[in-house]
Design an enzyme around this catalytic site. Structure first.
Site, PDB file in Angstrom:
ATOM      1  N   HIS A 363       0.828  -1.213   0.000  1.00  0.00           N
ATOM      2  CA  HIS A 363       0.000   0.000   0.000  1.00  0.00           C
ATOM      3  C   HIS A 363       0.861   1.261   0.000  1.00  0.00           C
ATOM      4  O   HIS A 363       2.076   1.228   0.199  1.00  0.00           O
ATOM      5  CB  HIS A 363      -0.949   0.002   1.202  1.00  0.00           C
ATOM      6  CG  HIS A 363      -0.263   0.066   2.540  1.00  0.00           C
ATOM      7  ND1 HIS A 363      -0.060   1.259   3.214  1.00  0.00           N
ATOM      8  CD2 HIS A 363       0.240  -0.901   3.346  1.00  0.00           C
ATOM      9  CE1 HIS A 363       0.544   1.012   4.361  1.00  0.00           C
ATOM     10  NE2 HIS A 363       0.738  -0.286   4.477  1.00  0.00           N
ATOM     11  N   CYS A 382       2.551  -4.928   7.100  1.00  0.00           N
ATOM     12  CA  CYS A 382       2.287  -4.771   5.677  1.00  0.00           C
ATOM     13  C   CYS A 382       3.437  -4.015   5.015  1.00  0.00           C
ATOM     14  O   CYS A 382       4.334  -3.508   5.678  1.00  0.00           O
ATOM     15  CB  CYS A 382       0.962  -4.049   5.465  1.00  0.00           C
ATOM     16  SG  CYS A 382      -0.468  -5.096   5.834  1.00  0.00           S
TER      17      CYS A 382
END
Length: 476
Positions: A363, A382
């Site tokens: 992301h 992440c």
């Protein structure tokens, strides 16, 4: 395009005798087993192949040649000895799924019995075993460097700990210090010349000290030298682990894929077998490590919302109060805290949705300054991508969905754009990189994950300084 050679990403040749096992394959293997015939020359070749196991960093492990020619049981034992060593060269001597809590990266599939039977029939057992290892320049250079270092033991450190080195001092140890700071990305080569401990070097050392939880006084004393110093034995150990990690990977990975080296905080995008792009990433900090996954990206999410995971919600947001939620455009929805789309959203302006059960994905991020860090292990697990919008644009263009992607972006609302085909992603861990000359460079082991691999390979235990967990933003 920035050039970056990532260890383990150029595995180009298939294993001899590889393929996905099947019922038919098992039958073929059983048939091949019946045709395996040993003679004394083949036994000699097997012994010599195992004697040369240092070329694969396996010399700390014992591979016995058991059995003898002339009896069914003896030749069965020889076959098992050969297959055990062949498997170590072909797929790794260790099982990463047993060494790590999570490991789902595809591994080589090797049905070795037919290959062994053919090699024995041709009288080329040693050549066959050598062909099972990764057949690329990086693996060969790791092997060459390892052979040059093995057996040297714990020689005196490259940078003697004679006295603390203070800013502004002149010292013959400076060139060796510069070399390691450059190799670790803390210093540009042009900023360290001669024997003077310059202000640029001091800043680099302070940066390193902060990363490792040491008082950032810029003085190179015992603790700083312990980080900078690697003995020949330390380097050999890291090279052996690097070869093992390469053996875990498929020899023919998908031609279009994304490789993320967690240890180095770097991403490589391969398109039709060619390196199309590289960029920095921010990955999980110690204690919130990014797992080693094989997991495809299947869609792009424009202007994503972020549903805060329970662990972050309960551990880091619960005590902040309603004012904090309003300030960060967060609200409760169905028992969860949800952050609305926008440039300050923890996911930034794009999310790369992946299929895995661990809620790991790539992301964007509003915390752009983290990409300037040397050690980019700062997230909750992440993977944050440098210039993620530019990367999404590149993927959308290459996949023929650029117009659809741009329209989704323009809405300002959370919108989903499916990729016409999923793009495989490998999140792997490799602490040996290659410099501009293609030579191996030993880098930091931020999670300490090399220790378990080295122990399984038979290396003695080593404990050094570990990267300190840092980063106080709440993003995933």
């Amino acid at each position: 395009m920035r050039k970056l050679m990532l260890a383990g990403s150029l595995l180009a040749l298939a294993l001899t005798g590889c393929g996905n096992p099947s019922a038919n394959g098992d039958a073929q293997s059983n048939a091949a087993a019946a045709t395996i015939r040993w003679n004394e020359a083949a036994v000699g070749q097997l012994r010599k192949a195992i004697e040369r196991r240092a070329a694969h960093g396996l010399d700390h492990m014992r591979f016995a040649v058991e059995g003898q020619v002339g009896s069914a049981e003896g030749e069965k034992a020889l076959t098992q000895s050969a297959l055990r060593y062949a498997a170590a060269v072909a797929r790794g001597a260790t099982d990463p799924a047993k060494l790590q809590d999570i490991y789902t990266i595809p591994r080589p599939e090797a049905d070795l019995r037919p290959g062994l039977a053919g090699a024995l029939s041709d009288g080329k057992l040693d050549d066959w075993i050598d062909s099972l290892a990764p057949q690329n320049d990086q693996y060969r250079k790791l092997s060459k460097a390892y052979l040059a270092l093995r057996g040297s033991g714990d020689k005196a450190a490259a940078i003697p700990d004679t006295k603390p080195l203070k800013p502004g001092a002149t010292d013959p140890r400076v060139p060796a210090i510069v070399a390691q700071l450059v190799a670790s990305d803390y210093l540009d080569r042009a900023e360290g010349q001669g024997t003077l401990y310059t202000p640029a070097m001091v800043r680099a050392v302070q940066h390193m000290q902060i990363d490792y939880g040491i008082e950032p006084d810029g003085v190179i004393g015992g603790e700083a030298l312990e980080i900078l110093n690697l003995s020949d034995a330390d380097r050999a150990r890291a090279l052996a682990v690097a070869m093992e990690r390469m053996r875990w990977l498929e020899r023919t990975p998908p031609a279009t894929r994304i490789d993320v080296n967690i240890a180095a905080g770097r991403l490589a995008y391969w398109r039709d077998g060619k390196l199309a792009d590289t960029r920095k990433v921010v990955v999980g900090k110690p204690g919130k490590e990014t797992p080693q996954l094989g997991s495809p990206i299947y869609r792009l999410v424009a202007n994503p919302t972020w549903t805060v995971p329970r662990s972050i919600q309960n551990g880091e947001i619960a005590k902040k109060g309603s004012a904090y939620l309003r300030r960060n455009d967060m609200a409760w929805k169905d028992g969860w805290i949800v952050q609305q789309p926008g440039p300050q959203n923890a996911l930034g302006l794009v999310k790369f949705d992946m299929k895995n059960e661990h809620s790991i994905y790539l992301h964007d991020t509003p915390a752009k300054s983290l990409f300037d860090e040397v050690q980019r292990q700062r997230s909750h697990g992440c993977v944050r991508v440098e210039d993620a919008l530019g990367f999404a644009q590149m993927l959308a263009r290459d996949e023929g969905i650029l117009d659809e992607w741009q329209k989704a972006r323009a809405t300002g609302k959370e919108s989903f754009v499916d990729l016409p085909r999923a793009i495989p992603v490998r999140l792997y861990y490799q602490t040996v990189l290659f410099d501009d000359a293609g030579e191996p460079v030993v880098r930091a082991d931020p999670y300490g994950w090399n220790d378990a691999v080295a122990a399984a390979l038979g290396f003695p235990e080593r404990q050094g300084f570990r990267l300190r967990a840092s980063g106080d933003d709440i993003g995933p």
